[in-house]
Enzyme design. Sequence first.
Site, mmCIF file in Angstrom:
data_model
loop_
_atom_site.group_PDB
_atom_site.id
_atom_site.type_symbol
_atom_site.label_atom_id
_atom_site.label_comp_id
_atom_site.label_asym_id
_atom_site.label_seq_id
_atom_site.Cartn_x
_atom_site.Cartn_y
_atom_site.Cartn_z
ATOM 1 N N ASP A 1 -16.473 29.070 -26.111
ATOM 2 C CA ASP A 1 -15.287 28.934 -26.959
ATOM 3 C C ASP A 1 -14.700 27.533 -26.869
ATOM 4 O OD1 ASP A 1 -13.073 30.191 -28.552
ATOM 5 O OD2 ASP A 1 -11.917 29.607 -26.787
ATOM 6 N N GLU B 1 -19.140 26.992 -30.045
ATOM 7 C CA GLU B 1 -18.169 26.956 -31.137
ATOM 8 C C GLU B 1 -17.598 25.545 -31.130
ATOM 9 O OE1 GLU B 1 -13.843 28.541 -32.644
ATOM 10 O OE2 GLU B 1 -14.296 28.141 -30.551
#
EC number: 2.4.1.18
Length: 730
Positions: free
Chosen positions: A409, A462
């Site tokens: 993330d 990401e």
Amino acid sequence: MQLEQALKQAKCTFPFAHLGAHYQTSNSVFTVTTWLPNAEEVNVIDLASGKLLGILKKVNGSHLFRGEFEVKQAPQFYAFDVTNKQGQYQVVDPYQFQDQAYHAVHFIDHNAQNVYQQLGAQLIELDVELEAPIQATRFAVFAPNATAVSLIGEFNYWDGSCLPMQKTDFGYWVLVVPGIEAGAKYKYQLKDAAGNDLPHKADPVGFYAEQYPSHTSIVFDHELYQWKDKAWLKKAKKDKYHQPMSIYELHLASWKRPAADSGETYLSYRELAAQLIPYIKDMGYTHIEMLPVSEFPFDGSWGYQPVGLFAPSSRFGTPDDFKFFVDQCHQNDISVIIDWVPAHFPEDGHGLARFDGTHVYEYEDPRKGWHPDWNSCIYDFGKDTVRQFLVANALFWIDKYHIDGLRVDAVASMLYLDYSREEGEWIPNVDGGNHNYEAISFLQWMNTEVYEKFPHAMTIAEESTSFPKVSRPVSEGGLGFGFKWNMGWMHDSLHYIAKDPSYRRYHHNEITFSMVYAFDESFVLPISHDEVVHGKGSLLRKMPGDEWQQAANLRTYTGFMYAHPGKKLNFMGNEIGQAAEWNHDSSVNWHLLEFEKHQGIQNLYRDLNKAYRKYPALYELDHSPDGFEWIDHGNADQSILSILRKSTDAKQKIYVLINFTPVVHENFKLGVQSGGEYQLILNSDDKKYWGSASKTNKKMYAVTEPWNDQPYSVSVNLPPLACLFILFKG
């Protein structure tokens, strides 16, 4: 400070220097010292023979007990028979196990995996020559600037004076405590450099934790669960790039809620295994990706503010329950990806923030150590101990839980020192730039370790910027990720599809531009949870037009996604055309499947997944230009795209026609490369998808009429707002 006072106030830094046993061979004197609050009488027992060695006496009327005994040979191990106001009990003295305690931090910096193999609460069997070996738990925690650390828990009534830990030269505090078993609840009591009390801390390497309000760590035995996925792990070592990857992203708490009369807030890991896995199999997804499962205190963070990186959330059951869930996925040929958050962590008192009164885990300067977007702390990627802690955690999930992939993330927030910061709010690197060299180095190390230790696993970034070589090997100067989310494709394509079809001709470049860079990285195409929350509207509600056109636009867009190079990811609810935004306190609106429109959308996702898995042309060369050709990308006036996808051997060819307007085109010409028969294998306008069922060709035969710079062409009746997949049969 006198020893008694230091022990009473839980300020003893080196208890092994004062407590435990010492044997003087010169005069055969065996001396034993112990601190036992609330004890009245203490006898020393030789564990091997069971004989009484002697009685300890109170020192200065305190709860410090000491005794000297003449013995021919010091006992290997001993215990105390203790009498207090409540009765009698026996306890094996923890302070006789100095060597075993220090073993926790021997060579800890030699291997990242040592963090979870040596720190935290490790269940051990002490190497003693007894009929029944001593079962114990070895505790080790990193708190380099604390002046004292005590182990507290149910076993000592949370009294910090009972079990002071020993500080080692490297800043780790250690203690072996016999009799503490799996299931015991514990925390650490720390005092800062000035001797002040800090909030009680959960174990940074704790394997299991309670929920609010205690947030206590729980001793856990990782050796009990018997895995049954050996066949899967052997098969899983395939090259991921040339395999189908259709990912179903979900939030465990809100995929489906328990029955209202169950009294439960969430489905358990085992209930999810029973209900989710059949659904995933029926829908044809190859992977599931879960929003973070690492323990987190606040439901509304969805797991992205973790406090307990080494523990799956106990909201849904025990660590073994989570292992069962993963095991069942594997036995049903489903890969498991978890979202992993090494970018930042919250300030909760029981967590990592200012762990020993100083910035042990986070950058000290708030210009590097505080995240303005998420009001959270940023890990200090320059510290060896922090880097090892995080790399160990990545390896831990693959090792102990057989996770197949980590989706990392907020990578962009790690790469740039000025991420979400104004001028003057950030510190340039040594070259005056905005790249965080420490974070870059950390990510390269993490990826290297994952792929070396677990070659069957994968990492996915990401990363929302154009940072180069995110998914390229470290040996080539890349970050080393296996895949990267294609945020550019997502933003451009959603912006395009939200336009009224009559205006799309003016935005045609938005739907085609992604192919300019489609093979710069190994991309995953994401329509994730972030796109259907916080006022952005559900995927269905992004679509323009009346009810039918909204559904048709969604179907066409989804067909385009499956035709476009790159692996696929869709968030839960997309596949049934959920109208409402995602709500983490609710559930997917499964009741919508009572209606034909939503059944039709679900049918399309199911059939797209099955076609995607069936035809190698749609996945084998997702990351190579050899597998893709534009037949016609310039038809802006009609808002029609013509695409060719090819298998590795180029023998299988699938042509995709996408009509982004509600206009029917009869006898539409499509240029093809070969003469012969062509077969329609999927039509998003089909009646079973709640389409218009506009008549179109099931079979086509190429004629020698050049079109779209191709030597042959076929004639197709192209339905409104539709995506057609056409297979070359030969």
